[in-house]
Design a protein around this motif. Sequence first.
Motif, short mmCIF file in Angstrom:
data_model
loop_
_atom_site.label_atom_id
_atom_site.label_comp_id
_atom_site.label_asym_id
_atom_site.label_seq_id
_atom_site.Cartn_x
_atom_site.Cartn_y
_atom_site.Cartn_z
N ARG A 402 0.77 -1.36 -0.02
CA ARG A 402 0.07 0.04 0.00
C ARG A 402 0.85 1.08 0.00
O ARG A 402 1.88 1.31 0.80
CB ARG A 402 -0.92 -0.05 1.18
N ALA A 404 0.93 5.79 -0.08
CA ALA A 404 0.31 7.02 0.04
C ALA A 404 1.31 7.92 -0.32
O ALA A 404 2.40 7.82 -0.26
CB ALA A 404 0.07 7.07 1.66
N GLU A 415 -1.81 10.09 7.20
CA GLU A 415 -1.32 8.68 6.64
C GLU A 415 -0.26 8.12 7.31
O GLU A 415 -0.32 7.02 7.07
CB GLU A 415 -0.98 9.37 5.03
N ALA A 419 -0.62 4.08 8.14
CA ALA A 419 0.37 3.19 7.52
C ALA A 419 0.98 2.52 8.78
O ALA A 419 0.78 1.23 8.76
CB ALA A 419 1.88 3.99 7.03
N TRP A 422 -1.46 -0.51 9.80
CA TRP A 422 -1.81 -1.56 8.77
C TRP A 422 -0.84 -2.66 9.12
O TRP A 422 0.33 -2.66 9.48
CB TRP A 422 -1.55 -1.23 7.31
N THR A 427 3.71 -0.97 3.94
CA THR A 427 3.06 0.46 3.57
C THR A 427 4.34 1.14 3.21
O THR A 427 5.27 0.90 3.78
CB THR A 427 2.36 1.07 4.68
N ARG A 492 -4.97 9.64 -1.96
CA ARG A 492 -4.27 9.59 -0.64
C ARG A 492 -3.62 8.43 -0.85
O ARG A 492 -2.24 8.45 -0.70
CB ARG A 492 -5.13 10.01 0.63
N TRP A 493 -4.19 7.49 -0.69
CA TRP A 493 -3.48 6.21 -1.29
C TRP A 493 -3.78 5.86 -2.49
O TRP A 493 -4.59 5.54 -3.22
CB TRP A 493 -4.12 5.05 -0.20
#
Length: 597
Positions: A402, A404, A415, A419, A422, A427, A492-493
């Motif tokens: 993922r 961002a 964010e 992160a 998660w 990330t 954003r992501w």
Amino acid sequence: MPRLEEIRGPEDLRNLSAEQIGALVPQIRRLLVEAVTRTGGHLGPNLGVVELTIALHRVFDSPRDRILWDTGHQTYVHKILTGRAGELATLRQAGGLSGYPNRTESEHDVIENSHASTVLSWADGLARAHRVRGITDRAVVAVIGDGALTGGLAWEALNNLGGAPERPVVVVLNDNTRSYAPTVGGVAEHLAALRAPGAARTAFECLGLAYVGPVDGHDVETVETALREAAGLGRPVVVHCVTEKGRGHAPAEQDEAERHHAIRGQGPAGDGSPSWTSVFGDELARLGGERTDLVAVSAAMLGPTGLRAFAERFPERTVDVGIAEQHAVTAAAGLALGGLHPVVALYSTFLNRAFDQLLLDAALHRAPITLVLDRAGITGDDGPSHHGMWDLSLLNLVPGLRLAAPRDAATLRRELGEAVAWREGPTVLRFPKGGTGPDIPAIGTVGGMDVLRHDERADVLLVSVGAMATTCLRAAEELAGRGLGATVVDPRWVKPVAPELLELARGFRLVATVEDSGRTGGVGAAIAQALGDAGVTCPVRGFGLPQRFLNHGPRADLLAAGGLTGPGIAEAIAGSLAAAPRPHQPARHPVALGGPR
């Protein structure tokens, strides 16, 4: 006594007496201080290699003898002695001297080396080529700092050199006990032991290389004697030169943190906003107070990547692995395996070196680690090797990751929290060099995306990636002046592509993506692929950096040259819309906007 401006090449050094050489040394240091404090650059490393560089050019016949540098930020003195003293005032300025070796500048610049730990492999390959071709009348000399010896590639090369006594490479070890900060680990401890009287056999000798030293790297005659001895051995040999970073400039000598490793020039003031680096560093330190499982990991750059505040508050949860990005990422995966959440802070350009570890150690094992990439996009003064323009293309290849791209300080804080929360895999956060600028509030949301501007006329959906938000908003204003409606969203992501973005795109004549990274394989390419897979026929126009190595220059100028300005993007979009057929009925937004966040 000779004047520095009379030295037009290395040959002018070779007939000078010791007294004359001694008179040149302070002239060189004075020029370095005067020039670099104006332009910015790596002052400390170059102050430390003045005598060493003079000795190299008196003993070896460059460019016939090949002098290779690792890392290239310590080559300002080399540039001065090879006829470029008069150009030092243009250092790191657009159209001026590069801050690293540059083959277009001089035949004395053999490799454009600006990432650490690579030079010994270059030297091994070059020496092999000489042997295959029967070349025996020229030397191969590799200058490497002790900090670069923490990189694994350096030891891969030493392993090969040590097993090849027939390849006479002279390895000049510039030992100043630090990279940005003091060098860490077993290599540093071994070199410290070698600097002490009565040292035991060296690790280099155990690998099969000869060893000369340690010698005073600030005594030209002593260094020359050691280099001549090494060259006469006819085999791979390490010449251990002990130097002092920042030598001869009191402010640098008294700078315990970095010894003026890098300084900023007297450029124009910013907008007064905090730097991306400082916002990240402060927020990570705050989160560290809430989360005892957070660990900060640095590759010899605690200060430059913003980890200093965390390290001061939580030293037991701070890891500096030295210049070893590959080890940093896989060790982070190991930390995650042990129940912690590591945050690995790197410059974007240095992520390239650890791609295999990110792909097959972190991502394959779904390790919950967070990579924070500073200096993403155009970095400016350091040129093609340091522009962080490859990360989005590389990261889009990694399954389960993922990614961002915050647009301002507020979204960076938000964010980063998301992160580290998660737990399903790696990330990444990426942001540019410089100030964050003012916060850009969202006017609404669509799913997890922020809507920054909304227009009922659904001509173009502008997808902004990270710090390009202001540029996208300016483009939307320009389009409105042309009677065209633009809605601006910030996902954003940006990886994975949000399903809401695909649905939203159905209502527009054109989707345009804007990123400060290479277009090939970037966010725009990923969105286009996702739209195609979802059966959305809306055309996509991707705006990004041209896929080539870009020279050094101001960020704004390089973005403008790539067409990444509000007016430039608006002009291109208007052209695309003019060529596109209009729908029979006005497009409608299929997803209602949520409230602002």
